[in-house]
Design a protein around this motif. Structure first.
Motif, PDB file in Angstrom:
ATOM      1  N   ASN A 197      28.086   7.584  86.389  1.00  0.00           N
ATOM      2  CA  ASN A 197      27.195   8.347  85.485  1.00  0.00           C
ATOM      3  C   ASN A 197      26.030   9.060  86.170  1.00  0.00           C
ATOM      4  O   ASN A 197      24.878   8.927  85.732  1.00  0.00           O
ATOM      5  CB  ASN A 197      26.649   7.432  84.370  1.00  0.00           C
ATOM      6  N   CYS A 198      26.303   9.825  87.217  1.00  0.00           N
ATOM      7  CA  CYS A 198      25.251  10.642  87.847  1.00  0.00           C
ATOM      8  C   CYS A 198      24.844  11.743  86.877  1.00  0.00           C
ATOM      9  O   CYS A 198      25.713  12.438  86.346  1.00  0.00           O
ATOM     10  CB  CYS A 198      25.773  11.309  89.120  1.00  0.00           C
ATOM     11  N   CYS A 217      26.147  15.233  87.669  1.00  0.00           N
ATOM     12  CA  CYS A 217      27.605  15.343  87.848  1.00  0.00           C
ATOM     13  C   CYS A 217      28.147  16.679  87.290  1.00  0.00           C
ATOM     14  O   CYS A 217      27.842  17.048  86.161  1.00  0.00           O
ATOM     15  CB  CYS A 217      28.275  14.180  87.132  1.00  0.00           C
ATOM     16  N   VAL A 233      31.420  17.224  86.996  1.00  0.00           N
ATOM     17  CA  VAL A 233      32.754  16.970  86.417  1.00  0.00           C
ATOM     18  C   VAL A 233      32.651  15.865  85.344  1.00  0.00           C
ATOM     19  O   VAL A 233      33.426  14.910  85.340  1.00  0.00           O
ATOM     20  CB  VAL A 233      33.823  16.601  87.481  1.00  0.00           C
ATOM     21  N   SER A 240      35.437  14.165  83.487  1.00  0.00           N
ATOM     22  CA  SER A 240      36.282  13.150  84.137  1.00  0.00           C
ATOM     23  C   SER A 240      35.846  11.730  83.792  1.00  0.00           C
ATOM     24  O   SER A 240      36.526  10.770  84.148  1.00  0.00           O
ATOM     25  CB  SER A 240      36.232  13.320  85.660  1.00  0.00           C
ATOM     26  N   TRP A 241      34.716  11.548  83.125  1.00  0.00           N
ATOM     27  CA  TRP A 241      34.171  10.195  82.953  1.00  0.00           C
ATOM     28  C   TRP A 241      35.064   9.295  82.106  1.00  0.00           C
ATOM     29  O   TRP A 241      35.205   8.116  82.394  1.00  0.00           O
ATOM     30  CB  TRP A 241      32.779  10.258  82.341  1.00  0.00           C
ATOM     31  N   GLY A 289      35.767  11.960  88.833  1.00  0.00           N
ATOM     32  CA  GLY A 289      35.781  10.546  88.485  1.00  0.00           C
ATOM     33  C   GLY A 289      35.503   9.645  89.685  1.00  0.00           C
ATOM     34  O   GLY A 289      35.054  10.080  90.730  1.00  0.00           O
ATOM     35  N   SER A 313      32.324   6.913  95.486  1.00  0.00           N
ATOM     36  CA  SER A 313      30.983   6.343  95.524  1.00  0.00           C
ATOM     37  C   SER A 313      31.016   4.958  96.173  1.00  0.00           C
ATOM     38  O   SER A 313      29.966   4.391  96.474  1.00  0.00           O
ATOM     39  CB  SER A 313      30.428   6.218  94.107  1.00  0.00           C
TER      40      SER A 313
HETATM   41  S1  SF4 Z   1      32.360  11.743  89.122  1.00  0.00           S
HETATM   42 FE1  SF4 Z   1      31.148  11.489  91.013  1.00  0.00          FE
HETATM   43  S2  SF4 Z   1      29.287  12.710  90.672  1.00  0.00           S
HETATM   44 FE2  SF4 Z   1      30.288  12.415  88.650  1.00  0.00          FE
HETATM   45  S3  SF4 Z   1      29.301  10.599  87.791  1.00  0.00           S
HETATM   46 FE3  SF4 Z   1      31.149   9.899  88.847  1.00  0.00          FE
HETATM   47  S4  SF4 Z   1      30.411   9.365  90.928  1.00  0.00           S
HETATM   48 FE4  SF4 Z   1      28.810  10.627  89.979  1.00  0.00          FE
END
Ligand code: SF4
Length: 215
Positions: free
Chosen positions: A52-53, A56, A58, A61-62, A92, A118
């Motif tokens: 959850n940056c 982000c 993308v 994609s979460w 993701g 990550s």
């Molecule tokens: S996809 Fe990457 S940038 Fe986006 S929230 Fe997940 S770890 Fe962070």
């Protein structure tokens, strides 16, 4: 008799070909960032992320739900037919999934495998290049550091430079050390340029795909 990675993977792959992954998108493109920027590569973006940056790019994609579930067989076929020399598994957060079936499938097709992670979930699969992009609010596991090839830290403020140093101290000697400005934070470029001039063991990673206007 010596066996290559590809031969070993072929002997174990059949049982994994029908395993499915939630995939947001997969496509042939140019790797835009990091040590392999500018190289043709096949991207597989798995769905699902618990990091959850806020910056982000993308966010779609979460959640895993709403994305198609594709078999290893389908993904290997698409990557192989593209002609790409290597595959980048990204998200993701790809390590939310057991990557052994997918990576063995790709290996059996003779493809090199890179991952961008990550590092906050356990490592899995057969990987040739690990890019760690650590996040302060969901830290990498201890296990990931000894396997890192490239450390790529997104920088917004001075706090991120300190975070980058803390992470670099845990990575093996010879790890490529890269700082990447956050795309929508212009001040981060100034910070990084000054820092790299004073600390030349670090380099700069730019999101060149955004300049090239490729996905
Ligand atoms: S996809 Fe990457 S940038 Fe986006 S929230 Fe997940 S770890 Fe962070």
């Amino acid at each position: 008799m010596f066996k290559t990675d590809t031969q070993i993977a072929k002997e174990h792959t059949e049982q994994y070909l029908d395993v499915v992954y939630p995939v947001m998108e997969h496509f042939y493109t140019i790797q835009g960032e990091g040590a392999h920027a500018g190289r043709a590569s096949y991207f597989i973006r798995t769905a699902g992320c618990d990091v959850n940056c806020w910056w982000c790019d993308v966010k779609d994609s979460w959640e895993e739900e709403g994305h198609p579930k594709l078999t290893v067989r389908e993904l290997v076929k698409a990557a192989k037919e593209s002609g790409a020399p290597f595959v980048v598994i990204t998200g993701g957060e790809p390590l939310l999934h057991d990557l052994l079936p997918l990576t063995l499938g790709l290996k059996s097709a003779g493809l090199q495998i890179h991952i961008e992670t990550s590092g906050s979930s356990p490592l899995s699969g057969s990987l040739d290049w690990i890019t760690l992009s650590p996040k302060r609010f969901k830290k990498p596991t201890d296990e990931v550091y000894s396997n890192v090839d490239e450390l790529k830290v997104v920088v917004l403020t001075n706090k991120d430079l300190k975070w980058a140093e803390e992470n670099a101290a845990k990575c093996p000697e010879g790890t490529r050390l890269l700082l990447q400005p956050e795309w929508d934070t212009p001040k981060s470029i100034e910070l990084i340029v000054d820092y790299v001039k004073e600390n030349p063991e670090w380099g700069i990673s730019l999101q060149t795909h955004k300049f090239l206007k490729v996905p």
